[in-house]
Design an enzyme around this catalytic site. Structure first.
Site, mmCIF file in Angstrom:
data_model
loop_
_atom_site.group_PDB
_atom_site.id
_atom_site.type_symbol
_atom_site.label_atom_id
_atom_site.label_comp_id
_atom_site.label_asym_id
_atom_site.label_seq_id
_atom_site.Cartn_x
_atom_site.Cartn_y
_atom_site.Cartn_z
ATOM 1 C CD GLN A 1 6.851 12.413 -1.121
ATOM 2 O OE1 GLN A 1 7.124 11.217 -1.059
ATOM 3 N NE2 GLN A 1 6.197 13.032 -0.158
ATOM 4 C CB CYS B 1 11.044 9.170 4.194
ATOM 5 S SG CYS B 1 11.460 7.419 4.219
ATOM 6 N N PRO C 1 1.383 9.747 -0.615
ATOM 7 C CG PRO C 1 3.290 11.057 -0.305
ATOM 8 C CD PRO C 1 1.830 11.016 -0.028
ATOM 9 C CG MET C 2 1.418 5.336 1.284
ATOM 10 S SD MET C 2 0.084 4.314 1.941
ATOM 11 C CE MET C 2 -1.189 4.553 0.723
ATOM 12 N N GLY D 1 -3.529 7.544 3.889
ATOM 13 C CA GLY D 1 -2.575 6.561 3.389
ATOM 14 C C GLY D 1 -3.061 5.150 3.602
ATOM 15 C CG ASN E 1 -0.675 11.969 6.630
ATOM 16 O OD1 ASN E 1 0.496 11.646 6.806
ATOM 17 N ND2 ASN E 1 -1.575 11.100 6.209
ATOM 18 N N GLY E 2 -2.505 11.446 9.172
ATOM 19 C CA GLY E 2 -2.196 10.519 10.253
ATOM 20 C C GLY E 2 -3.439 9.911 10.862
ATOM 21 C CG ASP E 3 -3.261 7.535 13.329
ATOM 22 O OD1 ASP E 3 -2.474 6.905 12.598
ATOM 23 O OD2 ASP E 3 -3.011 7.851 14.507
ATOM 24 C CE LYS F 1 2.821 12.403 3.724
ATOM 25 N NZ LYS F 1 3.853 11.435 4.139
#
Ligand code: FMN
Length: 331
Positions: free
Chosen positions: A72, A102, A18-19, A228, A204-206, A141
């Site tokens: 979300q 967030c 989600p962004m 993302g 999640n991440g990178d 998340k």
């Protein structure tokens, strides 16, 4: 309450993150077409939904071809989150995701998003209320913790599992880190290896290449990865990862024709979903990424982000395709 059925996601699903201002239906359409297995809407304010704010309501738009899709929501108050969950229910997504990650100040200072990581009892309370307010599977998340001295994700995961969440995505950073430094997946691995927690754990991440996705899959044992930033202007990442997992070989990068084609689809869907003015405006943030790495692109970029009419942009995209296709032949 009768809970809706299990979602089949295959062996190692690739999730589109989600962004905010990015993961809207036009962007999701191009990610879906290029291999995303599960997608989420941008986060939606529970208060906004209850007030029936137009901006929040528009974010509830989902389409059948997007399934499975999660909506979300975020908020720091359990009553609002319970009500928002009921509103989401009525739009019939495949799952409802709670944003506890967030890091943005205006969200955090209301005890929402990652702000809740400082108040575990309230986090559990909100989650429990949401689970009880919807017949959808509820997922969460979140991040590793508030800061380096309070990485409480292992306890968070157990407590949220106990109140009935059906999957957990962990971004391997603390709130204090924002997006800085490298994501640390070692605590994600610990949560995954906790035998008490019997739900999918997504990392999640990178993740920004097929090699990294496979390396992290093998090293940390997660059930899937969420992507993302690497998908922005590069939705091919999903199919590239799948291809690498299946064959061990790397797909060639998209050609200029493919870049222009997907960018054009994205633009047209953007105009169709919003309207010409807003669609054109919101598309401006994507062009640099679609055409990243092209030499001497600055003038074209300027043309794309200053044009006010759809036809002008379509003409420029065609010109880009012709000019850079010829350059590719020359190289
Ligand atoms: C522009 C932008 C907007 C974001 N908005 C959200 C959001 O609405 N909800 C959410 O849970 N995370 C949001 N995130 C965080 C991403 O979902 C993801 O956790 C983060 O970017 C790390 O993954 P990546 O390294 O693959 O980008 C956002 C990130 C970016 C860059």
């Amino acid at each position: 309450m009768v809970r809706k059925g299990k979602i089949e996601l295959g062996n190692f699903p690739l999730l589109l993150a989600p962004m905010e201002d990015v993961s809207d239906p036009p962007f999701r359409a191009v990610c879906k077409a290029n291999g995303a297995d599960l997608m989420y809407t941008e986060f939606i304010s529970s208060e906004g939904l209850i007030r029936d704010a137009i901006k929040s309501r528009k974010k509830l738009d989902i389409f059948d071809y997007e399934r499975p899709i999660g909506i979300q929501i975020f908020g720091g108050d359990e009553d609002s989150m319970g009500l928002a969950a009921q509103i989401v229910d009525a739009t019939n997504p495949d799952l409802l995701d709670i944003n506890f990650g967030c890091p943005v100040k205006k969200v955090v200072c209301k005890g929402a998003g990652a702000g809740i990581l400082k108040d575990l009892p309230q986090m559990v309370k909100i989650t429990e209320r949401v689970v009880k307010s919807t017949q959808l599977p509820v997922t969460v998340k979140t991040r590793l913790g508030w800061d380096d001295n309070s990485k409480n994700i292992e306890e968070v995961a157990e407590r949220l599992f106990d109140v009935g969440i059906k999957a957990l995505t962990i971004h391997g950073r603390t709130r204090a880190q924002l997006y800085k430094g490298d994501a640390d997946w070692t605590l994600i691995e610990k949560v995954k290896n906790n035998p008490r927690i019997q739900i999918p754990i997504f990392g999640n991440g990178d993740i920004d290449s097929p090699q990294k996705a496979v390396e992290y899959k093998n090293r940390y044992g997660v059930d899937g990865v969420m992507i993302g930033r690497a998908a922005i202007g590069y939705p091919w990442i999903f199919n590239e990862i799948k291809h690498f997992m299946q064959t061990g070989t790397i797909l060639p990068e998209p050609t200029i024709q493919q870049r222009v084609e997907v960018c054009t689809t994205h633009l047209l869907k953007s105009v169709e979903w919003k309207d010409e003015i807003v669609g054109i405006f919101e598309m401006r943030r994507h062009y640099s990424q679609y055409f990243k790495g092209l030499p001497n692109f600055k003038d074209y970029r300027t043309k794309l982000v200053t044009a006010n009419y759809l036809q002008q942009i379509l003409d420029t995209l065609k010109e880009i395709e012709t000019v850079y296709a010829n350059q590719e032949v020359l190289v």
